[in-house]
Design a protein around this motif. Structure first.
Motif, mmCIF file in Angstrom:
data_model
loop_
_atom_site.group_PDB
_atom_site.id
_atom_site.type_symbol
_atom_site.label_atom_id
_atom_site.label_comp_id
_atom_site.label_asym_id
_atom_site.label_seq_id
_atom_site.Cartn_x
_atom_site.Cartn_y
_atom_site.Cartn_z
ATOM 1 N N GLU A 106 0.812 -1.231 0.000
ATOM 2 C CA GLU A 106 0.000 0.000 0.000
ATOM 3 C C GLU A 106 0.840 1.273 0.000
ATOM 4 N N THR B 151 0.507 2.548 -3.537
ATOM 5 C CA THR B 151 -0.813 2.686 -4.162
ATOM 6 C C THR B 151 -1.413 4.041 -3.800
ATOM 7 N N ASP B 152 -2.366 4.474 -4.601
ATOM 8 C CA ASP B 152 -3.072 5.747 -4.347
ATOM 9 C C ASP B 152 -2.127 6.941 -4.321
ATOM 10 N N THR C 53 -2.759 9.653 -10.094
ATOM 11 C CA THR C 53 -3.896 9.368 -10.949
ATOM 12 C C THR C 53 -3.427 9.608 -12.388
ATOM 13 N N ALA D 276 -6.307 4.962 -11.291
ATOM 14 C CA ALA D 276 -5.430 5.161 -10.140
ATOM 15 C C ALA D 276 -4.217 4.258 -10.267
ATOM 16 N N ARG E 189 -4.490 12.281 -2.033
ATOM 17 C CA ARG E 189 -4.957 11.011 -2.579
ATOM 18 C C ARG E 189 -4.458 9.832 -1.732
ATOM 19 N N TYR E 190 -3.189 9.875 -1.392
ATOM 20 C CA TYR E 190 -2.614 8.785 -0.596
ATOM 21 C C TYR E 190 -3.222 8.754 0.806
ATOM 22 N N THR F 104 -6.041 9.596 1.835
ATOM 23 C CA THR F 104 -7.436 9.158 1.909
ATOM 24 C C THR F 104 -7.614 7.751 1.333
ATOM 25 N N GLY F 105 -6.493 7.062 1.135
ATOM 26 C CA GLY F 105 -6.590 5.711 0.599
ATOM 27 C C GLY F 105 -7.252 5.673 -0.776
ATOM 28 N N GLY F 106 -7.035 6.724 -1.558
ATOM 29 C CA GLY F 106 -7.578 6.768 -2.915
ATOM 30 C C GLY F 106 -9.025 7.239 -2.991
ATOM 31 N N GLN F 107 -9.607 7.595 -1.846
ATOM 32 C CA GLN F 107 -11.017 8.023 -1.866
ATOM 33 C C GLN F 107 -11.173 9.430 -2.429
ATOM 34 N N SER G 272 -9.412 12.732 -4.738
ATOM 35 C CA SER G 272 -8.440 13.053 -5.755
ATOM 36 C C SER G 272 -8.388 14.576 -5.893
#
Lengths: 180, 129
Positions: free
Chosen positions: A166, A169-170, A173, A179, B101-102, B104-107, B109
Motif C-alpha cells: 500500500e 498505491t493511491d 492518478t 489510479a 490522494r494517498y 485518503t486511501g484513494g477516496q 483526488s
C-alpha cells in the motif's frame, strides 16, 4: 491564527463576501506554550476588524452560547453578508500528545477547567435544571457514548496493519483517470 | 505545421477547455485585468466572467482554494505569477495537493492544474526581478 494562511483565507473570504464561518477553537496553548507568550492580541475576535468582517468571542464550554453565536453567523452567511470569525474559548483537558508530562500547566488551572467547566456536564446540568433531561436519560447517553468509543478502539486494535504494497498505491492518478 | 507561441497555445487551450467543461476556472493574481500579467488569460474574463478569479497576493491561499475546489469536484487552474513564489505555498502543494490522494486511501483526488511561469526573460533573477 499565528500562521499566514489564517489571514490569507479570512481576507479572501471578506473581499468575496463568501458564506463562510471561520471558527477558532482556542484551547489557549500551542504544544506547550500559552497563547499569551506568542500572540500580543488577547482575543482572536479582535483580528476580525482588520479584515472588515465581524468577530465574536464566545465561551466555548457553553453549548447554548456557541449555538446562539453560530446562528447569527449562519444567518449572515445565508443572506449574503459575508463571513464571520468566531472564537470559541476552550481548554485542552489532556496533554498535547501521549506521554505529555504536563509540566507547563498549573495543576489547579487544569483541575478547574476539567472539574468546573466540562461542556458536556454543563449542558447536562442546564438541561436537567429545565426538566428537559432526566438523570436516567443523561446516564443512558453517557453509557452509549462510552460503548461506542470502546467498540471503535476495539475495532482499531483488531484491524491489521496495512500491507507493505500500500505504500505505492493511491499515489498518482493517470490522465485516463486510472489510479496507480 | 501551424506555429504558435506558448502564450497563445495556453490561451487557446484554456478557452477550448473552459468552453467544453464548466467546472474549470482560473484563479491567480491579476489574471483578469489586462488579460493577466503575461497575457495568457487575455480575453478570458470577457468570455467567462465568473470563472476568472483574481486574488490578493496570497500564494498559499490560491493553492489552498484550488485544492479545496478540486476536492469538491471543480477543475481549477491556479496560477502563481512567477515560479519563485510557489515556495510561499509549499504546504498546500506538498502536504495537501500531493498527499491527499494517498492520505485518503484513494477516496479523494485533487485534479488541479498549477501554472508556474518561469524563464520569462533574462532579467528575472532569483526573486523574480
Amino acid at each position: 491564527m499565528q500562521r499566514g494562511t489564517f489571514h490569507e483565507a479570512i481576507n479572501m473570504g471578506a473581499i468575496w463576501k463568501l458564506p463562510v464561518i471561520y471558527v477558532c477553537e482556542n484551547n489557549q496553548y500551542q504544544q506547550w506554550i500559552p497563547q499569551s507568550r506568542m500572540t500580543k492580541v488577547t482575543s482572536v475576535r479582535d483580528m476580525a476588524p482588520s479584515y472588515g468582517i465581524p468577530g465574536e468571542s464566545v465561551d466555548g464550554q457553553d453549548v447554548v452560547a456557541v449555538s446562539q453565536v453560530a446562528r447569527d453567523a449562519i444567518e449572515r452567511a445565508h443572506t449574503g453578508q459575508g463571513p464571520t470569525l468566531i472564537e470559541c474559548v476552550t481548554y485542552r483537558f489532556h496533554g498535547h500528545n501521549l506521554g505529555d508530562l504536563h509540566e507547563y500547566r498549573d495543576k489547579e488551572e487544569v483541575a478547574y477547567w476539567v472539574n468546573e467547566l466540562d461542556p458536556i456536564q454543563l449542558l447536562g446540568t442546564y438541561l436537567m435544571e429545565r426538566k428537559q433531561l432526566s438523570e436516567d436519560e443523561d446516564a443512558a447517553i453517557q453509557s452509549a457514548a462510552v460503548a461506542e468509543i470502546r467498540a471503535a478502539v476495539a475495532f482499531a486494535e483488531a484491524s491489521p496493519f496495512p500491507a507493505d504494497a500500500e505504500i505505492v498505491t493511491d499515489v498518482f492518478t493517470a490522465p485516463d483517470g486510472a489510479a496507480r | 505545421m501551424r506555429s504558435v507561441t506558448f502564450r497563445d497555445a495556453l490561451n487557446e487551450a484554456l478557452h477550448e477547455e473552459m468552453a467544453r467543461d464548466s467546472s474549470i476556472f482560473v484563479i491567480g493574481e491579476d489574471v483578469a485585468t489586462h488579460g493577466g500579467n503575461l497575457a495568457v488569460t487575455k480575453g478570458m474574463a470577457e468570455a467567462f466572467p465568473d470563472r476568472i478569479r483574481e486574488t490578493p497576493n496570497s500564494e498559499a491561499a490560491i493553492v489552498g482554494v484550488a485544492v479545496g475546489a478540486a476536492l469538491a469536484g471543480m477543475r481549477p487552474v491556479a496560477e502563481i505569477m512567477y515560479v519563485d513564489f510557489v515556495t510561499c505555498a509549499m504546504d498546500e502543494v506538498v502536504n495537501q495537493a500531493a498527499k491527499m490522494r494517498y492520505m485518503t486511501g484513494g477516496q479523494a483526488s485533487v485534479p488541479m492544474v498549477l501554472r508556474l511561469p518561469c524563464g520569462l526573460s533574462q532579467y528575472t533573477a532569483a526573486q523574480h526581478s
